[in-house]
Design a protein around this motif. Structure first.
Motif, mmCIF file in Angstrom:
data_model
loop_
_atom_site.group_PDB
_atom_site.id
_atom_site.type_symbol
_atom_site.label_atom_id
_atom_site.label_comp_id
_atom_site.label_asym_id
_atom_site.label_seq_id
_atom_site.Cartn_x
_atom_site.Cartn_y
_atom_site.Cartn_z
ATOM 1 N N ASP A 1 -2.033 5.747 -11.900
ATOM 2 C CA ASP A 1 -2.023 5.329 -10.500
ATOM 3 C C ASP A 1 -0.727 5.712 -9.799
ATOM 4 O O ASP A 1 -0.706 5.889 -8.580
ATOM 5 N N LEU A 2 0.330 5.861 -10.587
ATOM 6 C CA LEU A 2 1.625 6.211 -10.010
ATOM 7 C C LEU A 2 2.432 7.010 -11.025
ATOM 8 O O LEU A 2 2.568 6.595 -12.176
ATOM 9 N N ALA B 1 6.209 8.247 -2.213
ATOM 10 C CA ALA B 1 5.624 6.993 -1.734
ATOM 11 C C ALA B 1 6.474 5.792 -2.127
ATOM 12 O O ALA B 1 6.397 4.743 -1.488
ATOM 13 N N GLN C 1 -0.992 15.359 -8.318
ATOM 14 C CA GLN C 1 -1.734 14.456 -7.441
ATOM 15 C C GLN C 1 -2.946 15.167 -6.838
ATOM 16 O O GLN C 1 -4.044 14.620 -6.811
ATOM 17 N N ARG D 1 -2.720 9.215 -8.694
ATOM 18 C CA ARG D 1 -3.166 8.713 -7.384
ATOM 19 C C ARG D 1 -2.031 8.679 -6.364
ATOM 20 O O ARG D 1 -2.208 9.081 -5.217
ATOM 21 N N ALA D 2 -0.875 8.198 -6.760
ATOM 22 C CA ALA D 2 0.283 8.154 -5.867
ATOM 23 C C ALA D 2 1.489 8.707 -6.621
ATOM 24 O O ALA D 2 1.547 8.656 -7.857
ATOM 25 N N THR E 1 0.839 -1.197 0.000
ATOM 26 C CA THR E 1 0.000 0.000 0.000
ATOM 27 C C THR E 1 0.871 1.243 0.000
ATOM 28 O O THR E 1 1.718 1.426 0.878
ATOM 29 N N LEU E 2 0.676 2.070 -1.019
ATOM 30 C CA LEU E 2 1.399 3.339 -1.112
ATOM 31 C C LEU E 2 0.529 4.459 -0.558
ATOM 32 O O LEU E 2 -0.694 4.428 -0.706
ATOM 33 N N ARG E 3 1.171 5.433 0.069
ATOM 34 C CA ARG E 3 0.402 6.634 0.430
ATOM 35 C C ARG E 3 -0.190 7.230 -0.835
ATOM 36 O O ARG E 3 0.503 7.317 -1.848
ATOM 37 N N PRO E 4 -1.449 7.608 -0.850
ATOM 38 C CA PRO E 4 -2.404 7.678 0.266
ATOM 39 C C PRO E 4 -3.412 6.520 0.241
ATOM 40 O O PRO E 4 -4.618 6.750 0.145
ATOM 41 N N VAL F 1 -2.993 3.571 -1.982
ATOM 42 C CA VAL F 1 -3.040 2.952 -3.307
ATOM 43 C C VAL F 1 -2.416 1.559 -3.233
ATOM 44 O O VAL F 1 -1.234 1.407 -2.894
#
Length: 263
Positions: free
Chosen positions: A107-108, A161, A131, A137-138, A13-16, A18
């Motif tokens: 997503d990243l 992240a 972001q 998302r991350a 799980t990556l901040r925040p 994901v």
């Protein structure tokens, strides 16, 4: 070995918040036409994490493959990257990447390399802004040192992240792993086989014990040590084999022996 599914590959799980599958498909050096076929094959086989970059020149193919796959977009983690030579144009670059990918968000998003070997908190501010605008998302970095990550954090209050760096048994560094974890930064490795001697006796013995290949041992080592890994291939059989690592785990002793290959 049991058939691998998207649910059998662990995630981090990556901040925040994901969720990113620990094993994804890398697309570096995938030439024209190859990236589309590789991504389609990967998604058909069960991959749910695809890594590309503006510098790879294949965002359009990756995006078409995602769209044509029939897989729900929300199930796929798509990563792309901001090239250092265009870092000053980050707001334009993210919009162009999204347009090429045919997506309303990724997503990243990573800063691909430190621009001019500098951390550049001002560039990081623009990544943070993307972001906050919902385009990403991350957010993270690639090929950054711990000191450079700390510089970004100190200047902006936002820690990357994830940090995507070359990683293999030969690169293992316990202090570097600990430094990332102390900061809450996920370590993501690329080129897992580039500096790995797949004929090494340790890998061969562990592979024989589990009835797998040395390459699969290397990938399982990444997963069992909490590292994200994105092996690149454009061959369907290798893409399938790289994903087929859910049917075994390494013992603590085996993990230590593989880590010891760093010498």
């Amino acid at each position: 070995m049991a058939e691998t599914t998207k649910d059998s590959i662990p995630s981090v799980t990556l901040r925040p918040g994901v969720e990113v599958p620990q094993l994804g498909l890398g697309t570096w050096q995938a030439e024209s036409g190859e990236a589309y076929d590789a991504v389609r094959a990967a998604l058909d086989l069960g991959y749910r994490h695809i890594d590309t970059a503006r510098a790879y020149g294949n965002e359009e193919e990756v995006g078409r493959a995602v769209a044509d796959s029939g897989v729900d977009r929300d199930e796929i983690v798509v990563t792309t990257k901001l090239p250092p030579d265009e870092a000053d144009d980050a707001p334009r670059i993210i919009d162009e990447s999204l347009a090429k990918l045919g997506l309303d968000h990724v997503d990243l998003w990573l800063v691909h390399w430190p621009p001019n070997k500098k951390a550049r908190p001002d560039v990081w501010e623009n990544v943070i802004a993307a972001q906050q605008a919902g385009k990403v998302r991350a957010i993270g970095v690639s090929n950054y040192s711990i000191a450079q990550i700390d510089e970004l954090t100190e200047a902006t209050g936002v820690t990357p992240a994830i940090n995507q760096i070359p990683w293999s048994p030969a690169d293992f560094d316990a202090d570097l792993v600990a430094a990332h974890r102390e900061r809450g930064v996920v370590l993501e490795g690329y080129s897992p086989f580039k500096r790995t001697d797949l004929e090494d006796a340790v890998l061969a013995e562990i592979a024989e014990t589990h009835g797998v290949t040395p390459a699969q041992v290397v990938l399982r080592w990444h997963l069992d040590t909490g590292v994200v890994v994105i092996p690149k291939s454009v061959h369907r059989d290798r893409i399938a084999a790289n994903l087929d690592v859910a049917g075994f785990v390494l013992t603590d002793d085996e993990v230590a022996r593989v880590s010891g290959l760093a010498g």
